[in-house]
Motif scaffolding. Structure first.
Motif, PDB file in Angstrom:
ATOM      1  N   VAL A  48       0.824  -1.211   0.000  1.00 58.08           N
ATOM      2  CA  VAL A  48       0.000   0.000   0.000  1.00 58.08           C
ATOM      3  C   VAL A  48       0.857   1.261   0.000  1.00 58.08           C
ATOM      4  N   ASP A  49       1.892   1.293   0.814  1.00 67.43           N
ATOM      5  CA  ASP A  49       2.731   2.492   0.884  1.00 67.43           C
ATOM      6  C   ASP A  49       3.438   2.755  -0.444  1.00 67.43           C
ATOM      7  N   ALA A  54       3.919   5.683  -5.667  1.00 70.53           N
ATOM      8  CA  ALA A  54       4.031   5.592  -7.123  1.00 70.53           C
ATOM      9  C   ALA A  54       2.849   6.230  -7.838  1.00 70.53           C
ATOM     10  N   LEU A  55       1.669   6.120  -7.251  1.00 68.18           N
ATOM     11  CA  LEU A  55       0.453   6.600  -7.904  1.00 68.18           C
ATOM     12  C   LEU A  55       0.071   8.011  -7.483  1.00 68.18           C
ATOM     13  N   VAL A  65      -5.962   1.493  -4.833  1.00 68.75           N
ATOM     14  CA  VAL A  65      -5.066   0.346  -4.713  1.00 68.75           C
ATOM     15  C   VAL A  65      -5.871  -0.946  -4.832  1.00 68.75           C
ATOM     16  N   GLU A  66      -7.046  -0.968  -4.234  1.00 69.83           N
ATOM     17  CA  GLU A  66      -7.904  -2.146  -4.329  1.00 69.83           C
ATOM     18  C   GLU A  66      -8.354  -2.380  -5.769  1.00 69.83           C
ATOM     19  N   ARG A  67      -8.627  -1.312  -6.474  1.00 69.92           N
ATOM     20  CA  ARG A  67      -8.992  -1.447  -7.887  1.00 69.92           C
ATOM     21  C   ARG A  67      -7.845  -2.088  -8.677  1.00 69.92           C
ATOM     22  N   SER A 130      -1.625   7.250 -13.681  1.00 69.81           N
ATOM     23  CA  SER A 130      -1.583   8.537 -14.360  1.00 69.81           C
ATOM     24  C   SER A 130      -0.421   8.595 -15.341  1.00 69.81           C
ATOM     25  N   GLY A 131      -0.547   9.497 -16.315  1.00 72.11           N
ATOM     26  CA  GLY A 131       0.471   9.610 -17.351  1.00 72.11           C
ATOM     27  C   GLY A 131       1.842   9.985 -16.837  1.00 72.11           C
TER      28      GLY A 131
END
Length: 249
Positions: A48-49, A54-55, A65-67, A130-131
């Motif tokens: 998760v961290d 990263a996201l 994260v679940e998605r 994301s891009g």
């Protein structure tokens, strides 16, 4: 004509389609890169961290994260129904007539950090990437997608490409010769400035005009004519750019 839209950070939940099948997506030559990124996102979701870093998401967005963890098992929906937000609200695809829907399916493509580019009908799950993100252990998204993405879109398009993607997504797969659109606000004194808040809205209106028209624009001037008939204020800035003008509020 191909109208290339940006993706959105926000995406609809659920879906009625079977889980993701990369072999069913537009531009099959991109499957290898898609698989690399999907596998990397699923693996990243176990931490998760690391996912948050990263996201670029907040503690309130851990559902993203679940998605990603369920990318290969969650239901899919057509890309045009999956992406949401200001631009897609202005596009108004849910209210298209049967004929307009057919034109949307034929004309619309959507840029994606995860999938490169999708057709409106491509079945995809909800996800977060994301891009500008970089996944641990992989090159940048720009390095992963270039030049394959540019070449694939260009080869698949018939006629004019109108590229309404944001700069970040254009950089993942630049399209030489495409017509782009800039949204500017015009002040009472005649001065103009780049729009931020209304940029997506007016690009959505432009995308709608280009999607529902029976015309087949072939250059910037014909794009501007279609947009003007739809009630937008549009100027041709160059052979490869139109400017959409809005009044200051």
């Amino acid at each position: 004509m191909l109208v290339l839209l940006p993706p959105s950070e926000t995406k609809s939940d659920g879906g009625r389609g079977v889980p993701l099948d990369l072999d069913r997506l537009w531009l099959p030559e991109l499957t290898s890169t898609r698989r690399t990124l999907v596998d990397a996102l699923v693996a990243l979701s176990a931490d998760v961290d690391a996912s948050r870093a990263a996201l670029g998401i907040s503690p309130k967005q851990l559902f993203e994260v679940e998605r990603n963890a369920a990318l290969l098992t969650s239901p899919t929906a057509p890309a045009l129904a999956r992406y949401t937000g200001v631009l897609y609200d202005a596009l108004g695809a849910s209210a298209f007539t049967k004929a307009q829907r057919a034109r949307a399916d034929a004309r619309i493509a959507i840029g994606s950090a995860l999938f490169g580019a999708l057709r409106a009908t491509d079945p995809v799950p909800a996800y977060r990437l994301s891009g500008g993100s970089t996944l641990p252990g992989l090159p940048t998204l720009r390095a992963l997608w270039k030049p394959d993405l540019s070449e694939a879109i260009t080869a698949a398009a018939e006629g004019l490409i109108v590229d309404l993607r944001s700069g970040t997504y254009q950089q993942l797969g630049p399209i030489a010769g495409a017509v782009t659109a800039t949204v500017l606000t015009e002040q009472p004194d005649g001065s103009r400035s780049v729009v931020s808040h209304f940029n997506k809205h007016h690009k959505g209106l432009l995308a709608r005009a280009l999607t529902v028209t029976r015309a087949e624009p072939s250059d910037a001037r014909s794009v501007a004519r279609v947009a003007s008939k739809a009630g937008l204020r549009v100027e041709v800035a160059s052979p490869n750019e139109v400017v959409v003008l809005t009044d200051s509020y």
